[in-house]
Design an enzyme around this catalytic site. Structure first.
Site, PDB file in Angstrom:
ATOM      1  N   CYS A  21       0.852  -1.190   0.000  1.00  0.00           N
ATOM      2  CA  CYS A  21       0.000   0.000   0.000  1.00  0.00           C
ATOM      3  C   CYS A  21       0.891   1.244   0.000  1.00  0.00           C
ATOM      4  O   CYS A  21       2.013   1.214   0.482  1.00  0.00           O
ATOM      5  CB  CYS A  21      -0.855   0.046   1.261  1.00  0.00           C
ATOM      6  SG  CYS A  21      -1.978  -1.339   1.390  1.00  0.00           S
ATOM      7  N   ARG A  46       3.665   0.769  -7.163  1.00  0.00           N
ATOM      8  CA  ARG A  46       3.636  -0.245  -6.119  1.00  0.00           C
ATOM      9  C   ARG A  46       2.470  -1.218  -6.314  1.00  0.00           C
ATOM     10  O   ARG A  46       2.414  -2.247  -5.674  1.00  0.00           O
ATOM     11  CB  ARG A  46       3.501   0.431  -4.738  1.00  0.00           C
ATOM     12  CG  ARG A  46       4.680   1.322  -4.402  1.00  0.00           C
ATOM     13  CD  ARG A  46       4.351   2.240  -3.244  1.00  0.00           C
ATOM     14  NE  ARG A  46       4.287   1.559  -1.975  1.00  0.00           N
ATOM     15  CZ  ARG A  46       5.306   1.364  -1.175  1.00  0.00           C
ATOM     16  NH1 ARG A  46       6.494   1.801  -1.528  1.00  0.00           N
ATOM     17  NH2 ARG A  46       5.161   0.752  -0.030  1.00  0.00           N
ATOM     18  N   TRP A  94      -3.461  -2.016  -1.665  1.00  0.00           N
ATOM     19  CA  TRP A  94      -3.298  -3.320  -2.330  1.00  0.00           C
ATOM     20  C   TRP A  94      -3.917  -4.297  -1.354  1.00  0.00           C
ATOM     21  O   TRP A  94      -3.372  -4.571  -0.289  1.00  0.00           O
ATOM     22  CB  TRP A  94      -1.806  -3.571  -2.572  1.00  0.00           C
ATOM     23  CG  TRP A  94      -1.414  -4.996  -2.841  1.00  0.00           C
ATOM     24  CD1 TRP A  94      -0.970  -5.922  -1.930  1.00  0.00           C
ATOM     25  CD2 TRP A  94      -1.388  -5.667  -4.105  1.00  0.00           C
ATOM     26  NE1 TRP A  94      -0.685  -7.106  -2.550  1.00  0.00           N
ATOM     27  CE2 TRP A  94      -0.927  -6.983  -3.884  1.00  0.00           C
ATOM     28  CE3 TRP A  94      -1.712  -5.280  -5.408  1.00  0.00           C
ATOM     29  CZ2 TRP A  94      -0.789  -7.920  -4.909  1.00  0.00           C
ATOM     30  CZ3 TRP A  94      -1.563  -6.223  -6.424  1.00  0.00           C
ATOM     31  CH2 TRP A  94      -1.106  -7.513  -6.175  1.00  0.00           C
ATOM     32  N   ASN A 120      -0.341   0.944   6.174  1.00  0.00           N
ATOM     33  CA  ASN A 120       0.311  -0.039   5.316  1.00  0.00           C
ATOM     34  C   ASN A 120       0.870  -1.101   6.246  1.00  0.00           C
ATOM     35  O   ASN A 120       1.663  -0.784   7.125  1.00  0.00           O
ATOM     36  CB  ASN A 120       1.433   0.653   4.522  1.00  0.00           C
ATOM     37  CG  ASN A 120       2.272  -0.324   3.727  1.00  0.00           C
ATOM     38  OD1 ASN A 120       1.863  -1.450   3.481  1.00  0.00           O
ATOM     39  ND2 ASN A 120       3.452   0.122   3.320  1.00  0.00           N
ATOM     40  N   GLY A 121       0.441  -2.352   6.082  1.00  0.00           N
ATOM     41  CA  GLY A 121       0.927  -3.403   6.971  1.00  0.00           C
ATOM     42  C   GLY A 121      -0.223  -4.279   7.406  1.00  0.00           C
ATOM     43  O   GLY A 121      -1.229  -4.373   6.707  1.00  0.00           O
ATOM     44  N   GLU A 506      12.210 -23.126 -16.537  1.00  0.00           N
ATOM     45  CA  GLU A 506      11.972 -21.749 -16.099  1.00  0.00           C
ATOM     46  C   GLU A 506      13.178 -20.862 -16.425  1.00  0.00           C
ATOM     47  O   GLU A 506      13.018 -19.714 -16.844  1.00  0.00           O
ATOM     48  CB  GLU A 506      11.648 -21.745 -14.587  1.00  0.00           C
ATOM     49  CG  GLU A 506      11.470 -20.392 -13.935  1.00  0.00           C
ATOM     50  CD  GLU A 506      10.381 -19.514 -14.544  1.00  0.00           C
ATOM     51  OE1 GLU A 506       9.598 -19.990 -15.370  1.00  0.00           O
ATOM     52  OE2 GLU A 506      10.353 -18.317 -14.209  1.00  0.00           O
ATOM     53  N   LYS A 510      12.970 -17.580 -18.796  1.00  0.00           N
ATOM     54  CA  LYS A 510      13.412 -16.233 -18.376  1.00  0.00           C
ATOM     55  C   LYS A 510      14.322 -15.636 -19.435  1.00  0.00           C
ATOM     56  O   LYS A 510      14.216 -14.471 -19.784  1.00  0.00           O
ATOM     57  CB  LYS A 510      14.172 -16.278 -17.036  1.00  0.00           C
ATOM     58  CG  LYS A 510      13.376 -16.462 -15.775  1.00  0.00           C
ATOM     59  CD  LYS A 510      12.516 -15.300 -15.378  1.00  0.00           C
ATOM     60  CE  LYS A 510      11.187 -15.314 -15.975  1.00  0.00           C
ATOM     61  NZ  LYS A 510      10.089 -16.088 -15.602  1.00  0.00           N
ATOM     62  N   GLU A 513      12.377 -14.702 -22.566  1.00  0.00           N
ATOM     63  CA  GLU A 513      11.471 -13.577 -22.359  1.00  0.00           C
ATOM     64  C   GLU A 513      12.170 -12.232 -22.441  1.00  0.00           C
ATOM     65  O   GLU A 513      11.654 -11.300 -23.041  1.00  0.00           O
ATOM     66  CB  GLU A 513      10.799 -13.679 -20.979  1.00  0.00           C
ATOM     67  CG  GLU A 513       9.711 -14.721 -20.889  1.00  0.00           C
ATOM     68  CD  GLU A 513       9.085 -14.762 -19.503  1.00  0.00           C
ATOM     69  OE1 GLU A 513       7.861 -14.776 -19.408  1.00  0.00           O
ATOM     70  OE2 GLU A 513       9.831 -14.798 -18.502  1.00  0.00           O
ATOM     71  N   HIS A 529      18.755 -37.860 -26.696  1.00  0.00           N
ATOM     72  CA  HIS A 529      17.718 -38.145 -27.689  1.00  0.00           C
ATOM     73  C   HIS A 529      17.523 -36.977 -28.657  1.00  0.00           C
ATOM     74  O   HIS A 529      16.451 -36.825 -29.226  1.00  0.00           O
ATOM     75  CB  HIS A 529      16.402 -38.480 -26.992  1.00  0.00           C
ATOM     76  CG  HIS A 529      16.500 -39.703 -26.131  1.00  0.00           C
ATOM     77  ND1 HIS A 529      16.731 -40.962 -26.645  1.00  0.00           N
ATOM     78  CD2 HIS A 529      16.446 -39.854 -24.781  1.00  0.00           C
ATOM     79  CE1 HIS A 529      16.796 -41.837 -25.651  1.00  0.00           C
ATOM     80  NE2 HIS A 529      16.638 -41.187 -24.510  1.00  0.00           N
ATOM     81  N   LYS A 628       2.019  -8.682 -18.858  1.00  0.00           N
ATOM     82  CA  LYS A 628       2.087  -9.184 -17.487  1.00  0.00           C
ATOM     83  C   LYS A 628       0.858 -10.014 -17.161  1.00  0.00           C
ATOM     84  O   LYS A 628       0.911 -10.981 -16.415  1.00  0.00           O
ATOM     85  CB  LYS A 628       2.181  -7.975 -16.533  1.00  0.00           C
ATOM     86  CG  LYS A 628       2.396  -8.330 -15.089  1.00  0.00           C
ATOM     87  CD  LYS A 628       3.824  -8.732 -14.835  1.00  0.00           C
ATOM     88  CE  LYS A 628       4.010  -9.415 -13.516  1.00  0.00           C
ATOM     89  NZ  LYS A 628       5.138 -10.349 -13.522  1.00  0.00           N
TER      90      LYS A 628
HETATM   91  C1  G6P Z   1       2.223 -14.118 -18.925  1.00  0.00           C
HETATM   92  C2  G6P Z   1       3.325 -13.562 -18.054  1.00  0.00           C
HETATM   93  C3  G6P Z   1       4.076 -14.713 -17.376  1.00  0.00           C
HETATM   94  C4  G6P Z   1       3.120 -15.586 -16.608  1.00  0.00           C
HETATM   95  C5  G6P Z   1       1.972 -16.074 -17.486  1.00  0.00           C
HETATM   96  C6  G6P Z   1       0.880 -16.705 -16.648  1.00  0.00           C
HETATM   97  O1  G6P Z   1       2.775 -14.801 -19.988  1.00  0.00           O
HETATM   98  O2  G6P Z   1       4.213 -12.779 -18.815  1.00  0.00           O
HETATM   99  O3  G6P Z   1       5.052 -14.186 -16.488  1.00  0.00           O
HETATM  100  O4  G6P Z   1       3.815 -16.682 -16.091  1.00  0.00           O
HETATM  101  O5  G6P Z   1       1.362 -14.983 -18.170  1.00  0.00           O
HETATM  102  O6  G6P Z   1       0.324 -15.693 -15.862  1.00  0.00           O
HETATM  103  P1  G6P Z   1      -0.347 -15.914 -14.465  1.00  0.00           P
HETATM  104  O7  G6P Z   1      -0.726 -14.522 -14.024  1.00  0.00           O
HETATM  105  O8  G6P Z   1      -1.563 -16.771 -14.704  1.00  0.00           O
HETATM  106  O9  G6P Z   1       0.615 -16.569 -13.568  1.00  0.00           O
END
Ligand code: G6P
Length: 633
Positions: A21, A46, A94, A120-121, A506, A510, A513, A529, A628
C-alpha cells in the site's frame, strides 16, 4: 468463491504482512489535495486496487473521499467537491485483508468520524482487539484490520481524555504486527501523527511544511531533505514547527535529515536500475512474508488455512490436476513432485490452454489446482470453469487478492509477495513454489504420508530458506561478470533432473522472455535423444547439478557436453568440486533438502537472464510482445 469469502473473515494462520500500500501525507501552507493526488500517482508503481484521501480544512471539517480502481477514479469522485485544506493524508490500497471495495479503502475513520487513518501493513491481533471494542459498543463498517486500529486510538483517547499522540502511543503498544500509519484529527487540522514498524515511512522536510510517504518519490519535487523513520518511531508533524520524533514511550529520538540524490525512477525501483532486479533481490523478504503466520518455527509446523478448512476434500482427492500457464505452469511441475512425494496422491500438470479444449477426464473426486500470479489469465479461468462444470473442487494459488481466479475458486492460498511489476515473473514464481511446499507439507501431515522427522526437518529448512536465498544473491557480481560473456550467444540449452527439470524450463523461459535468445529446457537424460546433436562451442549449456541422488548421472551429461566442446554453466551445491572443475563457470548455492532446491537454484538463472538482457541493452522490465496479465486467449 472461497477467496471471496475468506477475505471477509479473520483467519489467524493466514495473516499476511507484506503489503505494498502507498501512504502520502501533507501539512503546510499549500493546498494538500494536489500534493496528495500527485503523490499517489508517483506511488502507482507499487500496485493498488483502490485509493482514498482525508482532508482537514478547519476544526470540525474533515472530508473523506474514496474509490475503487485507479487514482484517476478517485479524482473523478473528488471532482467538483470541496478540497480546500492544507492538511491531508491519502492512500493507495493493495488488498490483503478484505476485498477491494470502497468501504475497505483507506482512510478509515473512527465511528464518530473524528479520526482518520491510513495504514500499510497488518495488525495481526486485530480480531481480539475488534471483539474488545465491539464489547464497548464500537461498530465496524469494513472488514479491515485498519478500521480496528483507528477505533482503538479513538477509544483510548476518549476514555482517558488524552492528546492524540499519547493515544496513538498507547494503541500501538497493544498492536502485534506491522504498520506504517498516518492519523489526522477532524478537530485539529494542525497536526499529523505518523508511525512505523516494519513498513516504510519517510518524512520530507520542506519550508514550514512536511510531506509524508511510503518512499521519497512523492516528495522529491518539493524537497530533498528527508528523514527515514525507524521501527517504533512516531513523527509529530505540525506546520511551522520542528518535526518531533519520539518512540512509543515518548522518549525523543534524534535524527539527522538526509539528502536524497536519486531521481524518481530510481527511487521507485528502490535504488535498483530495473524492477526485475529489485524483485529478484526482494525474494528473501517476500518468501518470509509468504510464510508468515503459516509456518511456525517454534512448533516446527505449517498450517495453511485452505487445508484446514477443506481437509476432507483434499485428503480424499483421487487425483490433483494442476492447471496454469507460463511460469506458473513451471511452478505446477514442482508442485506435482512435492505433492506426489509427500502426499502420495497422483498429480497431473496441464497447460490451462490445452486442458480447456481437449475434453479432459475430470470427475468430482478430482481436485483441480489453478496457479496464477495475476489471477486474471483467461485460459486458466476457462480451465477452472470447465473443472467446475465436471464437478471438481478447485483450489487456487494467486498473488492478487480479489482477482478473478481468486473469486472463481472454491478454496485458495494467496502467495503474498506483493505486486510484481517486471513482466518476467521472479518473486511470484518462488512464492508459488513456497505455497506449494506449505500445501504439500500440511496435506502430508493430514494424510500421514510423511514421517514426523522428515516433516520437522523440512519445515525447519523452509524456515531457514530466506537466509539461503540471501547467500545466493551475494553471487550477483560473479553472475553479472559471467553473463557478459554470453551477450552475443544465440542459443542456450538448460538441463536439469527431478526438481531441477522445471527449473531448467523456467531458466530457459526467463532468458527467452527478456534477452530474446533462443533457449530450451530439457530433462538432462533426454539430451542424448536429440539436443546433444546441437552441442558445440556456440551452444552454451546451463546445467542444474546440485547434490541429489541423480548427481552422478548429471555429471555424465556434463562430461558428454565437455567432450563435444560445449561451454557449461553449472549451478552446484556449495563445496562441490567435481562438476565445478569440469564446468566453465560454476555458481554455488547453499545445500538445502532436494525438495527446496528450486527456491535457491532459480535465483542464479533469474540473475543470469537479467544480466544478459542488460548487456544486450534490452528493456528488461517490458520485453517486447509480452504482457504481465494475459486476459485474452
Ligand atoms: C504471462 C506472463 C508470465 C506468466 C503467465 C501466466 O505470460 O508474462 O510471467 O507466467 O502470463 O500468468 P499468471 O498470471 O496466470 O501466472
Amino acid at each position: 468463491m472461497f477467496f471471496g469469502m475468506k477475505i471477509f473473515i479473520f483467519v489467524p494462520n493466514e495473516n499476511k504482512y507484506i503489503n505494498m500500500c502507498g501512504i502520502v501525507g501533507y501539512i503546510g501552507k499549500r493546498q494538500a489535495w494536489p500534493v496528495l493526488v500527485e503523490g499517489l500517482r508517483k506511488l502507482e508503481y507499487r500496485g493498488y486496487d483502490s485509493a482514498g484521501v482525508a482532508l482537514v480544512s478547519a476544526p470540525g471539517d474533515m472530508k473523506v473521499y474514496k474509490s475503487v480502481g485507479k487514482v484517476a477514479d478517485l479524482e473523478r469522485v473528488v471532482a467538483g467537491k470541496d478540497t480546500s485544506a492544507s492538511t491531508g493524508i491519502a492512500h493507495t490500497r493493495w488488498a490483503t485483508h478484505g476485498e477491494p471495495s470502497t468501504v475497505n479503502s483507506h482512510p478509515h475513520t473512527s465511528m464518530d468520524g473524528r479520526l482518520a487513518l491510513v495504514h500499510n501493513g497488518i495488525i495481526e491481533n486485530y480480531a481480539i482487539l475488534k471483539q474488545k471494542l465491539a464489547d464497548k459498543g464500537y461498530v465496524f463498517s469494513s472488514s479491515t484490520d485498519t478500521e480496528v486500529l483507528v477505533q482503538l486510538i479513538d477509544y483510548i483517547q476518549t476514555e482517558g481524555s488524552l492528546d492524540l499522540l499519547t493515544a496513538v502511543q498507547l494503541a500501538l503498544k497493544e498492536v502485534i504486527g506491522a504498520y506504517a500509519i498516518a492519523v489526522v484529527d477532524r478537530d485539529n487540522p494542525d497536526v499529523i501523527i505518523a508511525a512505523r514498524k516494519s513498513s516504510p515511512l519517510v518524512v520530507g522536510i520542506g519550508d514550514d511544511e512536511y510531506f509524508l510517504a511510503s518512499d521519497a518519490t512523492p516528495m522529491v519535487e518539493y524537497t530533498n531533505k528527508v528523514i527515514y523513520l525507524s521501527d517504533g518511531e512516531i513523527a509529530v508533524l505540525r506546520s511551522g514547527e520542528q518535526v518531533r520524533i519520539v518512540n512509543l514511550d515518548n522518549v525523543e529520538c534524534s535524527h539527522e535529515a538526509q539528502t536524497i540524490a536519486m531521481n524518481i525512477g530510481q527511487l521507485q525501483k528502490g535504488g535498483y536500475p530495473h524492477f526485475m532486479i529489485k524483485e529478484i533481490f526482494d525474494q528473501p523478504e517476500c518468501i518470509a512474508d509468504c510464510m508468515r503466520g503459516r509456518l511456525n518455527a517454534d512448533t516446527c509446523s505449517v498450517v495453511l488455512s485452505a487445508v484446514n478448512e477443506h481437509r476432507e476434500r483434499f485428503v480424499s482427492a483421487s487425483r490433483f490436476v494442476i492447471v496454469a500457464c507460463g511460469t506458473s505452469w513451471h511452478a505446477g511441475l514442482i508442485g506435482k513432485q512435492l505433492i506426489e512425494t509427500m502426499c502420495r496422491i497422483p498429480v497431473e500438470v496441464e497447460y490451462a490452454s490445452e486442458f480447456r479444449y481437449r475434453n479432459p477426464v475430470i470427475s468430482p473426486s478430482d481436485v483441480v489446482i489453478a496457479i496464477s500470479q495475476s489471477g486474471e489469465t483467461a485460459d486458466t479461468l476457462a480451465a477452472i470453469e470447465l473443472a467446475h462444470s465436471r464437478g471438481a473442487f478447485v483450489y487456487g494459488i494467486c498473488n492478487v487478492v480479489g482477482s478473478s481466479i481468486a473469486r472463481a475458486t472454491d478454496a485458495g492460498s494467496y502467495i503474498h509477495v506483493g505486486p510484481e511489476i517486471g513482466v518476467a515473473s521472479t518473486k511470484a514464481f518462488t512464492g508459488q513454489v513456497a505455497v506449494l511446499l506449505m500445501f504439500a507439507l500440511s496435506l502430508a501431515k493430514e494424510t500421514g504420508t510423511i514421517s514426523s522427522e522428515e516433516y520437522t526437518s523440512t519445515v525447519a529448512s523452509l524456515d531457514a530458506i530466506p537466509d539461503k536465498m540471501r547467500q545466493v544473491l551475494k553471487q550477483n557480481d560473479y553472475i553479472a561478470g559471467m553473463s557478459r560473456m554470453f551477450t552475443y550467444a544465440r542459443n542456450f540449452i538448460y538441463l536439469g533432473r527431478g526438481y531441477s527439470f522445471p527449473i531448467a524450463l523456467e531458466g530457459a523461459l526467463k532468458l527467452k522472455e527478456i534477452s530474446y535468445i533462443h533457449a530450451e529446457g530439457y530433462p538432462a537424460a533426454e539430451m542424448k535423444h536429440g539436443p546433444i546433436a546441437l552441442i558445440d562451442a556456440d551452444m552454451p549449456v546451463v546445467v542444474i547439478a546440485t547434490r541429489s541422488p541423480l548427481y552422478d548421472k548429471v555429471l555424465s551429461n556434463v562430461q558428454e557436453i565437455k567432450a563435444r566442446g560445449g561451454r557449461v554453466v553449472a549451478v552446484v551445491t556449495e563445496g562441490d568440486t567435481v562438476i565445478s572443475s569440469l564446468a566453465d563457470f560454476s555458481i554455488q548455492v547453499p545445500a538445502v533438502p532436494e525438495c527446496l532446491d528450486a527456491l535457491v537454484t532459480s535465483i542464479p538463472l533469474q540473475l543470469m537472464a537479467y544480466h544478459i538482457a542488460v548487456c544486450r541493452g534490452l528493456d528488461v522490465d517490458r520485453p517486447r510482445n509480452l504482457a504481465k496479465s494475459v486476459t485474452v486467449e
